[in-house]
Design a protein around this motif. Structure first.
Motif, PDB file in Angstrom:
ATOM      1  N   MET A  29       0.835  -1.206   0.000  1.00  0.00           N
ATOM      2  CA  MET A  29       0.000   0.000   0.000  1.00  0.00           C
ATOM      3  C   MET A  29       0.870   1.256   0.000  1.00  0.00           C
ATOM      4  N   LEU A  30       1.952   1.234   0.779  1.00  0.00           N
ATOM      5  CA  LEU A  30       2.838   2.391   0.819  1.00  0.00           C
ATOM      6  C   LEU A  30       3.514   2.596  -0.531  1.00  0.00           C
ATOM      7  N   ALA A  31       3.966   1.499  -1.150  1.00  0.00           N
ATOM      8  CA  ALA A  31       4.606   1.603  -2.463  1.00  0.00           C
ATOM      9  C   ALA A  31       3.636   2.170  -3.501  1.00  0.00           C
ATOM     10  N   GLU A  35       3.952   5.748  -5.569  1.00  0.00           N
ATOM     11  CA  GLU A  35       3.901   5.786  -7.042  1.00  0.00           C
ATOM     12  C   GLU A  35       2.804   6.741  -7.506  1.00  0.00           C
ATOM     13  N   ALA A  36       1.629   6.671  -6.874  1.00  0.00           N
ATOM     14  CA  ALA A  36       0.516   7.543  -7.258  1.00  0.00           C
ATOM     15  C   ALA A  36       0.849   9.006  -6.993  1.00  0.00           C
ATOM     16  N   GLU A  37       1.554   9.271  -5.913  1.00  0.00           N
ATOM     17  CA  GLU A  37       1.934  10.645  -5.584  1.00  0.00           C
ATOM     18  C   GLU A  37       2.862  11.219  -6.641  1.00  0.00           C
ATOM     19  N   VAL A  38       3.847  10.429  -7.052  1.00  0.00           N
ATOM     20  CA  VAL A  38       4.787  10.886  -8.077  1.00  0.00           C
ATOM     21  C   VAL A  38       4.088  11.052  -9.425  1.00  0.00           C
ATOM     22  N   TYR A  41       2.201  14.264  -9.432  1.00  0.00           N
ATOM     23  CA  TYR A  41       3.125  15.404  -9.501  1.00  0.00           C
ATOM     24  C   TYR A  41       3.601  15.630 -10.937  1.00  0.00           C
ATOM     25  N   ILE A  42       3.993  14.541 -11.589  1.00  0.00           N
ATOM     26  CA  ILE A  42       4.496  14.647 -12.963  1.00  0.00           C
ATOM     27  C   ILE A  42       3.378  15.048 -13.912  1.00  0.00           C
ATOM     28  N   SER A  43       2.202  14.495 -13.715  1.00  0.00           N
ATOM     29  CA  SER A  43       1.064  14.816 -14.583  1.00  0.00           C
ATOM     30  C   SER A  43       0.686  16.295 -14.467  1.00  0.00           C
ATOM     31  N   PHE A  97      11.499  17.549  -5.884  1.00  0.00           N
ATOM     32  CA  PHE A  97      10.266  16.935  -5.427  1.00  0.00           C
ATOM     33  C   PHE A  97      10.472  16.375  -4.016  1.00  0.00           C
ATOM     34  N   SER A  98       9.526  16.655  -3.135  1.00  0.00           N
ATOM     35  CA  SER A  98       9.589  16.134  -1.767  1.00  0.00           C
ATOM     36  C   SER A  98       8.262  15.452  -1.447  1.00  0.00           C
ATOM     37  N   SER A  99       8.322  14.192  -1.123  1.00  0.00           N
ATOM     38  CA  SER A  99       7.110  13.423  -0.851  1.00  0.00           C
ATOM     39  C   SER A  99       6.472  13.856   0.462  1.00  0.00           C
ATOM     40  N   ALA A 100       5.151  14.076   0.424  1.00  0.00           N
ATOM     41  CA  ALA A 100       4.417  14.386   1.646  1.00  0.00           C
ATOM     42  C   ALA A 100       4.116  13.113   2.431  1.00  0.00           C
TER      43      ALA A 100
END
Length: 418
Positions: A29-31, A35-38, A41-43, A97-100
């Motif tokens: 779930m964390l992985a 992936e969805a967060e990145v 961000y890119i989109s 980029f910094s992950s929340a």
């Protein structure tokens, strides 16, 4: 991932199958979340391109795997990496980029950090954290004595910053004050943690100040209140506290315009101590009739009835109520919705109840600053669960000087300007 399961439900490495399933589910779930967060961000920045029409923000593989300790156990994570070629105009540096979800260098979740002060307050030394938590979390990653020591240092810095913050932007209309004896590594046995909590104009509750001192000392309380005043705190409209505190002399000195409300829980206990056990149940009911009355007039009548019933045999008990009648009934001059909050210091007592259960006399190493920092982190965590006062919209009217009779608004602030 398949594992060989023994008849007792453990796997080849000795851990429980159900724990492994939970950890594997948490890892996946964390992985997926990272992936969805990145991807999002890119989109969002897909239109950002260079002079050749190439995207400035693209995927760039994954970071090295790292272990993160969570409440589900320790999981290994490979966070996706972003190549952001955009340049910050003001500094000339590349944007990053910094992950929340998983900040850089994070090795444990906030929930794990909340557990550590509980264990510290319980008397567990930093060297005991690894054996205490390794079996439960499945790994000792991020739980070395050095890591715990760094955390306690950070907590002390957080407590220091809290004690120096500007208070001028926050208006505390009501405050509660109490001195809590926790017996945790304070320098002297009679020392206490002096706590002031308040209600902001929007109705939310907040810790205002916390320091060590002497509960009955006016100077300890005055020092704390003067510091709050120096940092911009306005005089509260009403202060609630125990009658035995040196707090009252201090608030008269620092905020003389603030009204006083004595805590009915403390007053009831003090009054019943002056009565024989056989008389206490009926007396308790008579006292409850005072602070549960429908308005101040009926409360005063209940005080008179209490004095008439017990005055001849137990004058000391009656004196405790009659002498402080004005300060015991002050809450009746405020909105009826707020009465339940204003007649006791229950907010402080309930917050520290669990701390009291977990603390014992702790001997050996440990500084006063570290002990106070641990208590601060516990209260800071509990603060997120405090609910606002009933009818929060009325708090601003109280500050504005609106008048309430029998708990109901009879004069709005606009009337003062008319």
């Amino acid at each position: 991932m398949l594992s060989v399961v023994n008849v007792d439900g453990t796997t080849a490495n000795g851990s429980s199958l159900i724990d492994e399933i939970v950890r594997e589910g948490a890892r996946r779930m964390l992985a997926a979340a990272l992936e969805a967060e990145v991807d999002a961000y890119i989109s969002e920045l897909a239109d950002e391109k260079d002079e050749r029409g190439r995207r400035l923000v693209v995927r760039n593989g994954h970071h090295q795997p790292r272990k993160v300790t969570t409440s589900a156990g320790t999981v290994e994570v490979k966070a996706p990496r972003v190549n952001d070629k955009r340049v910050e105009e003001t500094t000339g540096e590349r944007k990053k980029f910094s992950s929340a979800i998983l900040p850089p260098w994070a090795r444990k979740s906030p929930k794990i950090s909340e557990v550590l002060p509980l264990l510290y307050l319980h008397g567990l030394s930093s060297g005991d954290f690894v054996p205490a938590l390794e079996q439960f979390l499945g790994s000792s990653a991020g739980l070395s004595p050095a890591t715990v020591t760094r955390l306690t240092t950070q907590w002390q810095a957080d407590h220091k910053a809290f004690g120096e913050r500007d208070l001028s932007a926050t208006d505390y209309v009501y405050v509660w004050a109490d001195g809590i004896h926790l017996r945790i590594r304070l320098e002297e046995a009679k020392a206490a943690v002096l706590v002031v909590m308040g209600v902001r104009a929007d109705g939310t509750k907040q810790l205002i100040a916390m320091a060590d001192g002497y509960r009955e000392s006016s100077e300890s309380w005055a020092s704390l209140l003067r510091d709050c005043q120096r940092r911009g705190m306005r005089a509260p409209v009403l202060a609630v506290g125990d009658g035995a505190l040196g707090f009252w002399n201090a608030i008269n000195e620092v905020f003389p315009e603030t009204r006083h409300q004595r805590c009915w829980v403390h007053k009831t206990a003090n009054c019943l101590d002056s009565l024989p056990k056989s008389a206490q149940p009926a007396a308790r009911k008579a006292i409850q009739d005072i602070y549960n009355a429908e308005d101040k007039e009926h409360a005063a009548m209940a005080v008179a009835a209490f004095a008439k019933q017990y005055g001849a045999k137990f004058p000391k008990a009656v004196k405790k109520i009659v002498d402080d009648e004005a300060e015991l009934l002050a809450f009746y001059d405020f909105p009826a919705e707020h009465w339940i909050h204003l007649r006791t210091t229950n907010l402080i007592e309930s917050t520290f109840a669990t701390v009291r259960l977990r603390t014992k006399v702790t001997k050996g190493a440990g500084s006063r600053a570290a002990a106070l920092a641990m208590v601060f982190k516990l209260v800071e965590s509990a603060q997120t669960r405090w609910r606002a006062v009933n009818a929060p919209h009325l708090v601003a009217l109280v500050r504005a000087g609106a008048r309430f009779e029998r708990g109901h608004l009879v004069e709005r602030p606009e009337a003062f300007a008319a």
